[in-house]
Design a protein around this motif. Structure first.
Motif, PDB file in Angstrom:
ATOM      1  N   GLU A   6      -3.866  -6.131   0.881  1.00  0.00           N
ATOM      2  CA  GLU A   6      -2.484  -6.609   0.985  1.00  0.00           C
ATOM      3  C   GLU A   6      -2.326  -8.101   0.715  1.00  0.00           C
ATOM      4  O   GLU A   6      -1.201  -8.568   0.520  1.00  0.00           O
ATOM      5  CB  GLU A   6      -1.946  -6.293   2.384  1.00  0.00           C
ATOM      6  N   ALA A  14      -5.264   5.480  -3.893  1.00  0.00           N
ATOM      7  CA  ALA A  14      -6.473   4.777  -3.463  1.00  0.00           C
ATOM      8  C   ALA A  14      -7.643   5.749  -3.454  1.00  0.00           C
ATOM      9  O   ALA A  14      -7.473   6.936  -3.162  1.00  0.00           O
ATOM     10  CB  ALA A  14      -6.291   4.174  -2.076  1.00  0.00           C
ATOM     11  N   ARG A  69      -7.780  -3.328   4.622  1.00  0.00           N
ATOM     12  CA  ARG A  69      -6.328  -3.371   4.431  1.00  0.00           C
ATOM     13  C   ARG A  69      -5.848  -4.811   4.211  1.00  0.00           C
ATOM     14  O   ARG A  69      -5.007  -5.057   3.335  1.00  0.00           O
ATOM     15  CB  ARG A  69      -5.619  -2.755   5.638  1.00  0.00           C
ATOM     16  N   LEU A 128       0.801  -1.217   0.000  1.00  0.00           N
ATOM     17  CA  LEU A 128       0.000   0.000   0.000  1.00  0.00           C
ATOM     18  C   LEU A 128       0.837   1.271   0.000  1.00  0.00           C
ATOM     19  O   LEU A 128       0.354   2.332  -0.404  1.00  0.00           O
ATOM     20  CB  LEU A 128      -0.943   0.001   1.200  1.00  0.00           C
ATOM     21  N   ALA A 174      -0.750   4.708   1.821  1.00  0.00           N
ATOM     22  CA  ALA A 174      -1.462   4.964   0.571  1.00  0.00           C
ATOM     23  C   ALA A 174      -1.774   6.449   0.435  1.00  0.00           C
ATOM     24  O   ALA A 174      -1.936   7.167   1.420  1.00  0.00           O
ATOM     25  CB  ALA A 174      -2.750   4.153   0.520  1.00  0.00           C
ATOM     26  N   LEU A 202      -5.838   3.258   5.451  1.00  0.00           N
ATOM     27  CA  LEU A 202      -5.030   3.185   4.236  1.00  0.00           C
ATOM     28  C   LEU A 202      -3.959   4.265   4.222  1.00  0.00           C
ATOM     29  O   LEU A 202      -2.822   4.026   3.807  1.00  0.00           O
ATOM     30  CB  LEU A 202      -5.936   3.295   3.007  1.00  0.00           C
TER      31      LEU A 202
END
Length: 253
Positions: free
Chosen positions: A233, A8, A229, A3, A30, A25
């Motif tokens: 991931e 995002a 998350r 991330l 991110a 995030l």
């Protein structure tokens, strides 16, 4: 998918499950675009997490495309789309005053289902044109369903139908996008302490919590966010809908 540094987009990102996801995030590195109908709230959240705010009706094709382009201009191609925008208007199919207004049903379907599909189709198209990341992923989509997709209560016909469709959409979308390295998953949350629930009287909140087997409490939006998350991931997780509900099963009413 790593991330750190990726773009995002989180729809409904200014409050509730979306806000928690945006925070999680951003904490993972991110670069988050907070998309919401409420621009002021989106800007406040974006400022908090160091992201960018974009305002759009998720079901409006032109507005959604413009918002995605705005996010891309700030952060590059969005490699992760998290769809949290939604409404939960209730009503019986046939009530005391007669049949449900068709427009009321259509409104819920438009926001929850068409909005989710619209954002997914537009974001996935841009992901498919990007170069693969180092792990081979081009992107990932996380949609928000609900346990009402499985045990819709009386008065939840529109909401349950919209969320059930999101569950049903997960597998065919994941199969279609597999060739371009884009994963599609969904989360079906139970009863979470979102702004809508927190506005209820404490006695009602306590009653809702007491009906959850374990843990006997309302869900914490941060738990939803950590699940987002985890999905993002975990590359091998694809075409799945994860129930996140403390083992509760909704009763008819």
């Amino acid at each position: 998918m790593k991330l750190d540094g990726i773009g995002a987009i989180v729809t409904g990102g200014a409050s509730g499950l979306g806000a928690a996801s945006a925070r999680e995030l951003a904490a993972a590195g991110a670069r988050v675009a907070v998309l919401d109908m409420n621009r002021d709230a989106a800007e406040a959240m974006a400022q908090e997490i160091g992201g960018v705010a974009v305002a759009a009706d998720v079901a409006d094709p032109d507005a959604a495309e413009a918002a995605i382009a705005e996010a891309e201009a700030a952060h590059g191609t969005a490699r992760l789309l998290v769809n949290c925008a939604g409404i939960a208007d209730a009503g019986r199919i046939v009530g005391r005053d007669g049949p449900m207004d068709l427009g009321a049903f259509e409104k819920v379907i438009r926001v929850n289902l068409l909005g989710t599909f619209n954002m997914m189709r537009l974001a996935a198209h841009r992901m498919s044109l990007a170069e693969p990341l180092e792990d081979g992923d081009r992107g990932a989509v996380v949609n928000t369903a609900s346990i009402a997709a499985y045990e819709g209560q009386i008065g939840q016909s529109a909401y349950a139908a919209s969320k059930g469709a999101i569950v049903a959409l997960t597998l065919p979308a994941a199969r279609e996008f597999a060739r371009t390295g884009i994963r599609v998953n969904a989360i079906a949350p139970g009863i979470f302490l979102t702004p809508m629930v927190s506005a209820m009287p404490q006695e009602l909140q306590d009653a809702l919590a007491a009906g959850i087997p374990y843990p006997a409490r309302l869900g914490d939006p941060a738990e939803f966010a950590r699940t987002v998350r985890y999905i993002a991931e975990t590359q091998y997780l694809n075409a799945e809908t994860i129930r996140l509900d403390g083992a509760v099963r909704l009763q008819p009413k």
